[in-house]
Design a protein around this motif. Structure first.
Motif, mmCIF file in Angstrom:
data_model
loop_
_atom_site.group_PDB
_atom_site.id
_atom_site.type_symbol
_atom_site.label_atom_id
_atom_site.label_comp_id
_atom_site.label_asym_id
_atom_site.label_seq_id
_atom_site.Cartn_x
_atom_site.Cartn_y
_atom_site.Cartn_z
ATOM 1 N N ARG A 43 1.763 12.136 8.105
ATOM 2 C CA ARG A 43 3.053 11.985 7.437
ATOM 3 C C ARG A 43 3.085 10.628 6.760
ATOM 4 N NH1 ARG A 43 8.950 12.314 10.461
ATOM 5 N NH2 ARG A 43 10.252 12.290 8.594
ATOM 6 N N SER A 44 3.528 10.606 5.508
ATOM 7 C CA SER A 44 3.581 9.340 4.777
ATOM 8 C C SER A 44 4.837 9.320 3.925
ATOM 9 C CB SER A 44 2.339 9.173 3.902
ATOM 10 O OG SER A 44 2.425 7.970 3.170
ATOM 11 N N GLU A 45 5.809 8.504 4.327
ATOM 12 C CA GLU A 45 7.073 8.408 3.595
ATOM 13 C C GLU A 45 7.457 6.950 3.390
ATOM 14 O OE1 GLU A 45 9.928 10.690 5.745
ATOM 15 O OE2 GLU A 45 9.041 12.621 5.190
ATOM 16 N N TYR A 46 6.478 6.127 2.999
ATOM 17 C CA TYR A 46 6.747 4.713 2.794
ATOM 18 C C TYR A 46 7.506 4.498 1.492
ATOM 19 C CZ TYR A 46 3.124 4.078 6.355
ATOM 20 O OH TYR A 46 2.381 4.124 7.499
ATOM 21 N N THR A 47 8.413 3.536 1.510
ATOM 22 C CA THR A 47 9.064 3.124 0.271
ATOM 23 C C THR A 47 8.096 2.255 -0.521
ATOM 24 O OG1 THR A 47 9.962 1.069 1.195
ATOM 25 C CG2 THR A 47 11.281 3.088 1.482
ATOM 26 N N LEU A 48 8.432 2.015 -1.794
ATOM 27 C CA LEU A 48 7.596 1.162 -2.631
ATOM 28 C C LEU A 48 7.455 -0.224 -2.013
ATOM 29 C CD1 LEU A 48 5.994 0.739 -5.243
ATOM 30 C CD2 LEU A 48 8.149 0.151 -6.384
ATOM 31 N N ALA A 49 8.543 -0.755 -1.517
ATOM 32 C CA ALA A 49 8.505 -2.081 -0.886
ATOM 33 C C ALA A 49 7.618 -2.073 0.356
ATOM 34 C CB ALA A 49 9.921 -2.533 -0.525
ATOM 35 N N GLU A 50 7.686 -0.998 1.129
ATOM 36 C CA GLU A 50 6.861 -0.907 2.335
ATOM 37 C C GLU A 50 5.379 -0.810 1.985
ATOM 38 O OE1 GLU A 50 9.889 1.308 5.494
ATOM 39 O OE2 GLU A 50 8.742 2.501 4.036
ATOM 40 N N ILE A 51 5.057 -0.082 0.913
ATOM 41 C CA ILE A 51 3.663 0.022 0.488
ATOM 42 C C ILE A 51 3.122 -1.352 0.114
ATOM 43 C CG2 ILE A 51 2.149 0.898 -1.351
ATOM 44 C CD1 ILE A 51 3.860 3.463 -1.309
ATOM 45 N N GLN A 53 4.137 -4.219 1.233
ATOM 46 C CA GLN A 53 3.992 -4.990 2.459
ATOM 47 C C GLN A 53 2.780 -4.544 3.263
ATOM 48 O OE1 GLN A 53 5.624 -7.783 3.432
ATOM 49 N NE2 GLN A 53 6.500 -7.621 1.364
ATOM 50 N N LEU A 54 2.478 -3.258 3.237
ATOM 51 C CA LEU A 54 1.314 -2.764 3.956
ATOM 52 C C LEU A 54 0.015 -3.299 3.352
ATOM 53 C CD1 LEU A 54 2.432 0.925 4.617
ATOM 54 C CD2 LEU A 54 1.957 -0.819 6.349
ATOM 55 N N PHE A 55 -0.045 -3.404 2.033
ATOM 56 C CA PHE A 55 -1.228 -3.987 1.403
ATOM 57 C C PHE A 55 -1.343 -5.477 1.727
ATOM 58 C CE2 PHE A 55 -1.495 -0.200 -1.330
ATOM 59 C CZ PHE A 55 -2.875 -0.010 -1.333
ATOM 60 N N ILE A 56 -0.214 -6.169 1.759
ATOM 61 C CA ILE A 56 -0.225 -7.586 2.142
ATOM 62 C C ILE A 56 -0.716 -7.740 3.576
ATOM 63 C CG2 ILE A 56 1.248 -9.582 2.617
ATOM 64 C CD1 ILE A 56 2.978 -8.681 0.215
ATOM 65 N N ALA A 57 -0.229 -6.870 4.461
ATOM 66 C CA ALA A 57 -0.658 -6.918 5.865
ATOM 67 C C ALA A 57 -2.142 -6.601 5.990
ATOM 68 C CB ALA A 57 0.175 -5.943 6.691
ATOM 69 N N SER A 58 -2.628 -5.657 5.191
ATOM 70 C CA SER A 58 -4.051 -5.308 5.224
ATOM 71 C C SER A 58 -4.910 -6.474 4.770
ATOM 72 C CB SER A 58 -4.296 -4.089 4.327
ATOM 73 O OG SER A 58 -5.657 -3.707 4.355
ATOM 74 N N GLU A 59 -4.454 -7.195 3.747
ATOM 75 C CA GLU A 59 -5.194 -8.379 3.290
ATOM 76 C C GLU A 59 -5.222 -9.449 4.376
ATOM 77 O OE1 GLU A 59 -4.968 -11.839 -0.196
ATOM 78 O OE2 GLU A 59 -3.949 -9.919 -0.495
ATOM 79 N N LYS A 60 -4.116 -9.638 5.055
ATOM 80 C CA LYS A 60 -4.075 -10.612 6.145
ATOM 81 C C LYS A 60 -5.005 -10.204 7.278
ATOM 82 C CE LYS A 60 0.618 -12.351 5.323
ATOM 83 N NZ LYS A 60 2.015 -12.434 5.844
ATOM 84 N N GLU A 61 -5.090 -8.893 7.523
ATOM 85 C CA GLU A 61 -5.980 -8.405 8.579
ATOM 86 C C GLU A 61 -7.436 -8.680 8.218
ATOM 87 O OE1 GLU A 61 -6.944 -4.305 11.088
ATOM 88 O OE2 GLU A 61 -5.431 -4.294 9.502
#
Length: 270
Positions: A43-51, A53-61
């Motif tokens: 299931r994937s229902e992320y908002t544009l803002a959440e997407i 943030q997820l890429f930012i979090a992935s870069e930090k990881e």
């Protein structure tokens, strides 16, 4: 066991570079693929803002993984992570060419969703593309961990230093080996059991081209073995199953293995 043996293990562990677990590294890459291809998620229902943030979090990881990898002491890890994520749209474009190649080339492929969810060739090549780009940015160990993870779950062994063009289609895939100095052009199709390997594995050849070059629009059928750094397969060639090649093949050629097998009909035999 003798005390000297325990001491040896104790001293050895202190010399080992700190590296995140293979699982942690693989999970970072798989989560990145989940972001790029939400088809992989239940299931994937992320908002544009959440997407975003997820890429930012992935870069930090990724940065955390790089920072805790002492094997890369001289790297500018922040620059590596930033550059990698800046290049994500181009990486994504290349991955999409592989989807197109499968969809256009495999009658059994019903949809892009099916390819993304089920095709081991797509998973192996996608992880290779992530690993290869990290390698180009000066990171070595992590790419090896990623492609060996892909090998373990798909049976497809691609060295991250291999140079692979766009629109690669790996059909079935089990047992494919693509060596370190292999070069593969665009629109190439590989079947299961293909080996693109070296004629010699002597250590002194580590910095030489040991693996073949495959031109554009080549099809290599199952069980074929192509060896040697000087071996070049020209464009639009067809290499049949179980062929063993150590010499170059000109463009627009068909190479096949001539079987000595005989079929005897015993139905009317006296």
């Amino acid at each position: 066991m003798k005390e000297e043996f325990y001491l040896h293990i104790y001293q050895k562990q202190k010399l080992i570079d700190q590296v995140p677990s293979n699982r942690e590294i693989a999970e970072w890459a798989l989560n990145l693929l989940n972001l790029l291809y939400p088809e992989r998620l239940t299931r994937s229902e992320y908002t544009l803002a959440e997407i975003k943030q997820l890429f930012i979090a992935s870069e930090k990881e990724l940065l955390t993984i790089l920072n805790t990898t002492k094997a890369c002491r001289n790297c500018d890890n922040e620059q590596v992570a930033a550059t990698f994520y800046k290049d994500i749209p181009e990486l994504y474009r290349k991955m999409n060419t592989d989807i197109t190649a499968i969809l256009d080339g495999d009658p059994a492929a019903g949809s892009e969703f099916e390819i993304i969810r089920t095709y081991p060739g797509f998973l192996a090549v996608s992880l290779y593309r992530i690993a290869h780009h990290l390698l180009r940015l000066g990171i070595y160990l992590i790419p090896r961990i990623l492609t060996e993870y892909a090998h373990s779950v798909t049976g497809i062994d691609i060295h991250p230093r291999a140079e692979i063009g766009e629109y690669l289609f790996i059909d079935h895939g089990t047992g494919i080996v693509i060596g370190e100095t292999t070069k593969i052009g665009n629109h190439v199709k590989l079947y299961q059991g293909v080996t693109l390997g070296a004629l010699s594995v002597e250590k002194y050849m580590a910095n030489t081209k040991r693996h073949p070059t495959i031109g554009d629009s080549v099809i290599i059928y199952s069980g074929a073995t192509i060896l040697g750094g000087d071996t070049f397969i020209g464009e639009n060639c067809i290499i049949g199953g179980n062929v063993w090649l150590t010499k170059s093949v000109p463009a627009h050629s068909t190479v096949y293995h001539q079987s000595a097998m005989k079929v005897i009909n015993t139905k009317n035999k006296d």
